[in-house]
Design an enzyme around this catalytic site. Structure first.
Site, PDB file in Angstrom:
ATOM      1  N   SER A 153       0.733  -1.375   0.022  1.00  0.00           N
ATOM      2  CA  SER A 153       0.007   0.034  -0.071  1.00  0.00           C
ATOM      3  C   SER A 153       0.662   1.320   0.143  1.00  0.00           C
ATOM      4  O   SER A 153       0.303   2.558  -0.249  1.00  0.00           O
ATOM      5  CB  SER A 153      -0.987   0.057   1.351  1.00  0.00           C
ATOM      6  OG  SER A 153      -0.134  -0.287   2.277  1.00  0.00           O
ATOM      7  N   PHE A 211       4.497   1.408   4.323  1.00  0.00           N
ATOM      8  CA  PHE A 211       5.725   0.905   4.638  1.00  0.00           C
ATOM      9  C   PHE A 211       6.956   1.688   4.190  1.00  0.00           C
ATOM     10  O   PHE A 211       7.949   1.737   4.635  1.00  0.00           O
ATOM     11  CB  PHE A 211       5.801  -0.459   4.796  1.00  0.00           C
ATOM     12  CG  PHE A 211       6.798  -1.238   5.144  1.00  0.00           C
ATOM     13  CD1 PHE A 211       7.119  -1.565   6.309  1.00  0.00           C
ATOM     14  CD2 PHE A 211       7.679  -1.839   4.365  1.00  0.00           C
ATOM     15  CE1 PHE A 211       8.237  -2.094   6.889  1.00  0.00           C
ATOM     16  CE2 PHE A 211       8.921  -2.177   4.658  1.00  0.00           C
ATOM     17  CZ  PHE A 211       9.232  -2.379   6.005  1.00  0.00           C
ATOM     18  N   ASP A 248      -1.273   1.077   5.909  1.00  0.00           N
ATOM     19  CA  ASP A 248      -0.920   1.126   7.332  1.00  0.00           C
ATOM     20  C   ASP A 248       0.150   1.961   7.799  1.00  0.00           C
ATOM     21  O   ASP A 248       0.842   2.373   6.983  1.00  0.00           O
ATOM     22  CB  ASP A 248      -1.018  -0.386   7.799  1.00  0.00           C
ATOM     23  CG  ASP A 248       0.406  -1.030   7.003  1.00  0.00           C
ATOM     24  OD1 ASP A 248       0.755  -0.617   5.721  1.00  0.00           O
ATOM     25  OD2 ASP A 248       0.881  -1.877   7.536  1.00  0.00           O
ATOM     26  N   GLN A 290      -1.150  -4.858  13.126  1.00  0.00           N
ATOM     27  CA  GLN A 290       0.056  -4.234  13.690  1.00  0.00           C
ATOM     28  C   GLN A 290       0.237  -4.806  15.275  1.00  0.00           C
ATOM     29  O   GLN A 290      -0.450  -5.576  15.816  1.00  0.00           O
ATOM     30  CB  GLN A 290      -0.044  -2.911  13.383  1.00  0.00           C
ATOM     31  CG  GLN A 290       0.273  -2.457  12.110  1.00  0.00           C
ATOM     32  CD  GLN A 290       1.487  -2.655  11.431  1.00  0.00           C
ATOM     33  OE1 GLN A 290       2.734  -3.176  12.207  1.00  0.00           O
ATOM     34  NE2 GLN A 290       1.809  -2.783   9.989  1.00  0.00           N
ATOM     35  N   GLY A 349       4.263  -5.251  10.536  1.00  0.00           N
ATOM     36  CA  GLY A 349       5.226  -4.624  11.911  1.00  0.00           C
ATOM     37  C   GLY A 349       6.353  -5.454  12.232  1.00  0.00           C
ATOM     38  O   GLY A 349       6.909  -5.414  13.403  1.00  0.00           O
ATOM     39  N   ASP A 375       6.792 -12.570   1.303  1.00  0.00           N
ATOM     40  CA  ASP A 375       7.619 -11.910   0.548  1.00  0.00           C
ATOM     41  C   ASP A 375       8.790 -11.463   1.009  1.00  0.00           C
ATOM     42  O   ASP A 375       8.762 -11.174   2.140  1.00  0.00           O
ATOM     43  CB  ASP A 375       6.691 -10.896   0.030  1.00  0.00           C
ATOM     44  CG  ASP A 375       6.688  -9.605   0.808  1.00  0.00           C
ATOM     45  OD1 ASP A 375       6.172  -9.390   1.762  1.00  0.00           O
ATOM     46  OD2 ASP A 375       7.541  -8.590   0.524  1.00  0.00           O
ATOM     47  N   CYS A 414      19.502 -28.457  -7.116  1.00  0.00           N
ATOM     48  CA  CYS A 414      18.617 -27.326  -7.826  1.00  0.00           C
ATOM     49  C   CYS A 414      18.255 -27.551  -9.406  1.00  0.00           C
ATOM     50  O   CYS A 414      19.167 -28.182 -10.138  1.00  0.00           O
ATOM     51  CB  CYS A 414      19.118 -25.906  -7.800  1.00  0.00           C
ATOM     52  SG  CYS A 414      18.050 -24.785  -8.230  1.00  0.00           S
ATOM     53  N   CYS A 474      17.308 -25.162 -11.330  1.00  0.00           N
ATOM     54  CA  CYS A 474      17.269 -23.830 -12.265  1.00  0.00           C
ATOM     55  C   CYS A 474      18.147 -23.924 -13.352  1.00  0.00           C
ATOM     56  O   CYS A 474      18.974 -24.747 -13.395  1.00  0.00           O
ATOM     57  CB  CYS A 474      17.344 -22.868 -11.246  1.00  0.00           C
ATOM     58  SG  CYS A 474      19.182 -22.170 -10.918  1.00  0.00           S
ATOM     59  N   CYS A 499      21.797 -23.400 -12.487  1.00  0.00           N
ATOM     60  CA  CYS A 499      22.237 -24.921 -11.649  1.00  0.00           C
ATOM     61  C   CYS A 499      22.464 -25.887 -12.861  1.00  0.00           C
ATOM     62  O   CYS A 499      23.492 -26.951 -13.154  1.00  0.00           O
ATOM     63  CB  CYS A 499      21.685 -25.370 -10.689  1.00  0.00           C
ATOM     64  SG  CYS A 499      21.995 -24.159  -9.182  1.00  0.00           S
TER      65      CYS A 499
HETATM   66  N1  GUN Z   1       6.041  -4.918   4.634  1.00  0.00           N
HETATM   67  C1  GUN Z   1       6.768  -5.124   5.456  1.00  0.00           C
HETATM   68  N2  GUN Z   1       6.133  -5.214   6.570  1.00  0.00           N
HETATM   69  C2  GUN Z   1       5.049  -4.277   6.489  1.00  0.00           C
HETATM   70  C3  GUN Z   1       4.012  -3.643   6.928  1.00  0.00           C
HETATM   71  O1  GUN Z   1       3.905  -3.634   8.437  1.00  0.00           O
HETATM   72  N3  GUN Z   1       3.115  -2.871   6.393  1.00  0.00           N
HETATM   73  C4  GUN Z   1       3.221  -2.885   5.115  1.00  0.00           C
HETATM   74  N4  GUN Z   1       2.363  -2.082   4.423  1.00  0.00           N
HETATM   75  N5  GUN Z   1       4.102  -3.609   4.398  1.00  0.00           N
HETATM   76  C5  GUN Z   1       5.044  -4.131   4.987  1.00  0.00           C
HETATM   77 ZN    ZN Z   2      19.703 -23.200  -9.223  1.00  0.00          ZN
END
Ligand code: GUN
Ligand code: ZN
Length: 375
Positions: free
Chosen positions: A97, A100, A150, A192, A219, A269, A307, A309, A312
């Site tokens: 969003s 962060f 957030d 959070q 968070g 992620d 692996c 990929c 590799c």
């Molecule tokens: N990416 C890692 N932590 C956060 C978070 O607390 N809020 C948002 N929006 N992205 C993040």
């Molecule tokens: Zn590899």
């Protein structure tokens, strides 16, 4: 405003303890969780092409509202039919969003009830970002999953500040949901509360009544230790709805994915695999390998013989170490590709272990080997 429940159906297929394997349906395809999402901040996973992402079984790509609104502007992305048209990656996307990134990139100027004002890292102009504006940009970018606007307080922060900030984040969530207009996008709320379990409880209490189609744990991974992070993940994940995806934002390292999966997290992620690849590190079953060190320079075998990929299958450690030392761009490209494949394979193995009811023993075996090999 509310989307068809079936459009973002989350079907749990098997369970092992708190961990689960599920099919998460999105308008651009069904993904299998637990999954790791490569980070494509500026509409590209650095150095890795869409075809390469598909070849290594990437499922959903993360892009950032903050970067794309500043450059090239969401209007241009929208003119291409959204992120898939703009980037040529045909699968599902998730956009963060922006709040962060504003804070972590350190250009924050002012945070108020209305939103944030910050200085653009592109051209220095002052820019406003609010819950309404974030949703507007995320609707133009057209991801399948969009995130609530957030605030992620820095670490460490005063407990009192984290407490009032999480309440404001809930008011911002409500504003996001009020302006959201596209039913083909799912908006995930973000819980959070830092590492304080009572504040996590409060955030959950205020956030769960919105019944968003998925929820994120935010968070965390902002500088606290793993001993502080894991209990917060455990506490929060356990209290999130069982029938919707749980997303642990900005995590993480291989051991964090394994721990998070065991605690019931479905989505992750992190820039780690691509960033550490650009720095010359390769993730292997025997730990992280420094391609700048002397050993790989004469090794004729692949980065990781297990692996599959492209790097590799085709290149020796010695060749890749040569590329890294010579600062040839294929080096970081191949290490990024390999590291992403490593994490996709890791979560795939975890999914298989969950289905077999053997997650705990698989995790122990994996960790013993990964950490024994670490340099
Ligand atoms: N990416 C890692 N932590 C956060 C978070 O607390 N809020 C948002 N929006 N992205 C993040
Ligand atoms: Zn590899």
């Amino acid at each position: 405003m509310r989307q068809n429940a079936l459009m973002f159906e989350f079907q749990v297929e098997s369970r092992d303890g708190r961990a689960r394997v599920a099919q998460f349906h999105t308008p651009r395809g069904t993904v299998t969780t637990p999954m790791f999402m490569p980070v494509g901040t500026q509409g590209t996973v650095k150095g890795v092409s869409p075809q390469e992402l598909l070849d290594i079984s990437s499922q959903m790509i993360l892009a950032n509202t903050y970067h794309l609104m500043l450059r090239p502007g969401e209007g241009l992305v929208k003119a291409h039919g959204g992120l898939p048209g703009f980037t040529a990656y045909p699968g599902p996307f998730l956009t963060d969003s922006g709040g962060f990134q504003v804070m972590s990139l350190g250009h924050m100027r002012k945070i108020t009830e209305e939103g944030v004002v910050f200085k653009s890292h592109v051209d220095g102009r002052m820019v406003d970002l609010s819950p309404e504006r974030s949703v507007e940009v995320q609707e133009a970018l057209g991801a399948d999953v969009i995130m609530a606007f957030d605030e992620c307080p820095p670490f460490p922060a005063e407990r009192e500040y984290i407490g009032s900030s999480l309440e404001r984040t809930v008011r911002w969530l409500e504003r996001c949901l009020t302006v959201k207009s596209r039913p083909e996008q799912a908006l995930f709320a973000i819980v959070q509360g830092g590492i304080h379990l009572d504040l996590r409880e409060r955030s959950l209490e205020l956030t769960l009544p919105f019944h968003t189609p998925g929820l994120a744990i935010g968070g965390l991974a902002v500088g606290e230790s793993k001993e502080e992070m894991y209990p917060a993940v455990a506490f929060t994940a356990q209290r999130l709805p069982d029938d919707r995806p749980r997303y642990l934002m900005g995590v993480g390292h291989p051991e964090d994915l394994v721990a998070g999966i065991a605690l019931g997290v479905d989505m992750f992620d992190c820039v780690y695999p691509t960033r550490t690849g650009r720095f010359g590190y390769a993730l292997t079953h025997d730990g992280r390998l420094n391609m700048n060190s002397s050993a790989p320079r004469s090794e004729l075998g692949p980065i990781d013989p297990e692996c599959d990929c492209y790097a590799c299958r085709h290149y020796s450690r010695a060749y890749l170490a040569h590329l890294v030392r010579a600062e040839e761009m294929l080096g970081p490209r191949m290490l990024s590709l390999h590291n992403l494949r490593y994490l996709h394979r890791l979560v795939e193995e975890a999914r298989q272990a969950i289905s077999a009811g053997a997650l705990q023993s698989w995790a122990t075996t994996w960790a013993r080997r990964y950490f024994k090999g670490s340099i």
